[in-house]
Motif scaffolding. Structure first.
Motif, PDB file in Angstrom:
ATOM      1  N   MET A 119       2.719   7.907  17.959  1.00 53.24           N
ATOM      2  CA  MET A 119       2.970   8.220  16.545  1.00 53.24           C
ATOM      3  C   MET A 119       2.305   9.434  15.908  1.00 53.24           C
ATOM      4  SD  MET A 119       2.696   4.606  14.448  1.00 53.24           S
ATOM      5  CE  MET A 119       3.130   5.357  13.090  1.00 53.24           C
ATOM      6  N   GLN A 120       3.096  10.620  15.695  1.00 54.26           N
ATOM      7  CA  GLN A 120       2.556  11.826  15.457  1.00 54.26           C
ATOM      8  C   GLN A 120       2.368  11.903  13.914  1.00 54.26           C
ATOM      9  OE1 GLN A 120       4.419  15.332  17.074  1.00 54.26           O
ATOM     10  NE2 GLN A 120       2.599  16.352  17.312  1.00 54.26           N
ATOM     11  N   GLY A 121       1.417  11.183  13.414  1.00 60.04           N
ATOM     12  CA  GLY A 121       1.252  10.848  11.938  1.00 60.04           C
ATOM     13  C   GLY A 121       1.511   9.389  11.774  1.00 60.04           C
ATOM     14  N   ARG A 122       0.908   9.096  10.766  1.00 56.11           N
ATOM     15  CA  ARG A 122       0.889   7.490  10.355  1.00 56.11           C
ATOM     16  C   ARG A 122       0.948   7.066   9.103  1.00 56.11           C
ATOM     17  NH1 ARG A 122      -4.735   6.967  11.587  1.00 56.11           N
ATOM     18  NH2 ARG A 122      -4.502   5.130  12.765  1.00 56.11           N
ATOM     19  N   PHE A 123       0.978   6.071   8.675  1.00 62.81           N
ATOM     20  CA  PHE A 123       1.287   5.619   7.324  1.00 62.81           C
ATOM     21  C   PHE A 123       0.101   5.058   6.500  1.00 62.81           C
ATOM     22  CE2 PHE A 123       5.307   4.780   9.704  1.00 62.81           C
ATOM     23  CZ  PHE A 123       5.900   5.903   9.246  1.00 62.81           C
ATOM     24  N   HIS A 124      -0.348   5.014   5.268  1.00 64.78           N
ATOM     25  CA  HIS A 124      -1.303   4.486   4.628  1.00 64.78           C
ATOM     26  C   HIS A 124      -1.138   3.789   3.377  1.00 64.78           C
ATOM     27  CE1 HIS A 124      -2.277   8.562   6.509  1.00 64.78           C
ATOM     28  NE2 HIS A 124      -3.325   8.015   6.901  1.00 64.78           N
ATOM     29  N   TYR A 125      -1.959   2.802   3.409  1.00 66.88           N
ATOM     30  CA  TYR A 125      -1.764   1.958   2.118  1.00 66.88           C
ATOM     31  C   TYR A 125      -1.869   2.719   0.966  1.00 66.88           C
ATOM     32  CZ  TYR A 125      -3.157  -2.565  -0.337  1.00 66.88           C
ATOM     33  OH  TYR A 125      -3.111  -3.566  -1.079  1.00 66.88           O
ATOM     34  N   TYR A 126      -2.610   3.901   0.994  1.00 62.75           N
ATOM     35  CA  TYR A 126      -2.850   4.527  -0.327  1.00 62.75           C
ATOM     36  C   TYR A 126      -1.424   5.215  -0.638  1.00 62.75           C
ATOM     37  CZ  TYR A 126      -3.669   8.445   2.482  1.00 62.75           C
ATOM     38  OH  TYR A 126      -3.769   9.635   3.519  1.00 62.75           O
ATOM     39  N   GLU A 127      -0.614   5.489   0.108  1.00 56.36           N
ATOM     40  CA  GLU A 127       0.620   6.173   0.115  1.00 56.36           C
ATOM     41  C   GLU A 127       1.861   5.291  -0.871  1.00 56.36           C
ATOM     42  OE1 GLU A 127       2.274   8.779   3.296  1.00 56.36           O
ATOM     43  OE2 GLU A 127       0.955   7.410   4.419  1.00 56.36           O
ATOM     44  N   GLY A 128       1.351   4.047  -1.000  1.00 53.89           N
ATOM     45  CA  GLY A 128       2.003   3.149  -1.832  1.00 53.89           C
ATOM     46  C   GLY A 128       2.705   2.204  -1.038  1.00 53.89           C
ATOM     47  N   TYR A 129       2.812   2.182   0.303  1.00 56.63           N
ATOM     48  CA  TYR A 129       3.484   1.161   1.139  1.00 56.63           C
ATOM     49  C   TYR A 129       2.640  -0.041   1.360  1.00 56.63           C
ATOM     50  CZ  TYR A 129       5.882   5.388   2.944  1.00 56.63           C
ATOM     51  OH  TYR A 129       6.575   6.458   3.043  1.00 56.63           O
ATOM     52  N   THR A 130       3.292  -1.195   1.427  1.00 54.76           N
ATOM     53  CA  THR A 130       2.755  -2.333   1.926  1.00 54.76           C
ATOM     54  C   THR A 130       1.945  -2.459   3.111  1.00 54.76           C
ATOM     55  OG1 THR A 130       4.491  -3.657   2.448  1.00 54.76           O
ATOM     56  CG2 THR A 130       4.707  -3.611   0.378  1.00 54.76           C
ATOM     57  N   LEU A 131       1.173  -3.349   3.344  1.00 52.37           N
ATOM     58  CA  LEU A 131       0.695  -3.198   4.888  1.00 52.37           C
ATOM     59  C   LEU A 131       1.521  -3.613   5.924  1.00 52.37           C
ATOM     60  CD1 LEU A 131      -3.040  -4.687   4.268  1.00 52.37           C
ATOM     61  CD2 LEU A 131      -2.188  -2.178   4.196  1.00 52.37           C
ATOM     62  N   GLU A 132       2.467  -4.428   5.372  1.00 46.86           N
ATOM     63  CA  GLU A 132       3.683  -4.968   6.456  1.00 46.86           C
ATOM     64  C   GLU A 132       4.585  -3.517   6.938  1.00 46.86           C
ATOM     65  OE1 GLU A 132       7.684  -6.901   5.838  1.00 46.86           O
ATOM     66  OE2 GLU A 132       6.011  -8.283   5.895  1.00 46.86           O
ATOM     67  N   GLU A 133       4.589  -2.683   5.722  1.00 45.23           N
ATOM     68  CA  GLU A 133       5.317  -1.366   6.157  1.00 45.23           C
ATOM     69  C   GLU A 133       4.407  -0.442   6.799  1.00 45.23           C
ATOM     70  OE1 GLU A 133       8.322  -0.810   2.266  1.00 45.23           O
ATOM     71  OE2 GLU A 133       6.150  -0.425   2.005  1.00 45.23           O
ATOM     72  N   VAL A 134       3.187  -0.425   6.360  1.00 43.32           N
ATOM     73  CA  VAL A 134       2.119   0.383   7.436  1.00 43.32           C
ATOM     74  C   VAL A 134       1.975   0.176   8.489  1.00 43.32           C
ATOM     75  CG1 VAL A 134      -0.518   1.093   7.519  1.00 43.32           C
ATOM     76  CG2 VAL A 134       0.706   0.981   5.334  1.00 43.32           C
ATOM     77  N   THR A 135       2.235  -1.192   8.983  1.00 45.03           N
ATOM     78  CA  THR A 135       1.900  -1.782  10.419  1.00 45.03           C
ATOM     79  C   THR A 135       3.226  -1.954  11.118  1.00 45.03           C
ATOM     80  OG1 THR A 135       2.014  -3.946   9.394  1.00 45.03           O
ATOM     81  CG2 THR A 135      -0.022  -2.785   9.806  1.00 45.03           C
ATOM     82  N   PHE A 136       4.645  -1.475  10.533  1.00 47.78           N
ATOM     83  CA  PHE A 136       5.574  -1.762  11.226  1.00 47.78           C
ATOM     84  C   PHE A 136       5.745  -1.180  12.482  1.00 47.78           C
ATOM     85  CE2 PHE A 136      10.523  -0.889  11.593  1.00 47.78           C
ATOM     86  CZ  PHE A 136      10.894  -2.313  11.371  1.00 47.78           C
TER      87      PHE A 136
END
Length: 272
Positions: free
Chosen positions: A78-95
């Protein structure tokens, strides 16, 4: 569409575009994305093209999967990840970790940029993560448990694989890199920690603080994926030095130690 259907849809979309089964996953944090450029015979898939994938909004995160070979091993990064603070749920962050598992990944290397709470650390240090503290008071496993993905109550006593940590130590020694080791504390962000919060982190046993990694590690353990975590200490956390914190410093330090970091991960992948 439930979580299982979303995972399978994303998995099938990716499988149609690749001709290998990835064994090792990699999540590349702030400023560490250039490691993906080392992957050979690579196929790149933008997150925005993958069904059900979130899209990274953080500057310095390219937002794509890179699948190919690194030191002869089949990898997906993954060249870049997702963060909780971006407004995503943790289910989305870890998808994406769920999708990696569905593609066949059995081991994952998770990296991040972190602030040093341990006063013996210096910017530019690399820290093997031995354990973590989840201080976001949320968990990606809250809600319905899908037994096909993992147990309702997963064990976290060896969240970071002892076997992979030992490989990390030996790999660093092989190439002459000195590693720190310690506990990573997950804060929700996006504001940096206050000096008092950093004192608290130290008091509770945290050596580094950051805004990622822990949710992905929880889900990886839920899915029976072995985890190795590495933090790049990009700055000293608030209150240790008399200077304000800036994301620019995070990127600059990551770039300064990039070559060393890439060398380390390549050696680890070779020895896994």
């Amino acid at each position: 569409m439930n979580l299982l259907d979303k995972i399978n849809t994303s998995r099938d979309f990716i499988k149609e575009r690749i001709n290998i089964k990835p064994d090792i996953g990699m999540i590349l944090g702030s400023g560490l994305g250039p490691l993906a450029e080392e992957i050979e015979e690579d196929i790149r898939i933008k997150y925005s093209d993958i069904p059900n994938f979130p899209v990274s909004t953080v500057k310095g995160h390219k937002g794509q999967l890179v699948i190919g070979k690194l030191n002869g091993k089949n990898v997906i990064a993954m060249q870049g990840r997702f963060h909780y603070y971006e407004g995503y749920t943790l289910e989305e962050v870890t998808f994406p970790v769920r999708v990696m598992k569905a593609l066949g990944v059995s081991k994952i290397i998770v990296t991040n940029a972190a602030g040093g709470a341990n006063e013996s650390f210096e910017p530019g240090d690399l820290m093997l993560i031995e354990d973590h503290i989840n201080f976001a008071f949320d968990n990606p496993l809250i809600g319905k448990n899908h037994d096909e993905l993992g147990p309702r109550f997963p064990d976290m006593s060896n969240a970071y694989s002892n076997e992979l940590i030992e490989i990390g130590r030996k790999s660093a020694k092989n190439i002459g890199i000195k590693l720190k080791e310690g506990t990573y504390m997950f804060m929700p962000g996006p504001s940096y920690e206050t000096p008092s919060e950093v004192k608290m982190a130290r008091f509770l046993g945290g050596d580094a603080v950051g805004m990622s990694t822990v949710p992905e590690v929880i889900v990886a353990n839920h899915g029976n994926i072995d985890v190795l975590g590495i933090s790049c200490i990009t700055n000293m956390a608030s209150g240790i030095l008399e200077q304000p914190l800036d994301h620019k410093e995070v990127i600059e330090t990551s770039e300064r130690v990039r070559e060393q970091f890439i060398k380390l991960v390549r050696e680890i992948v070779k020895n896994i």
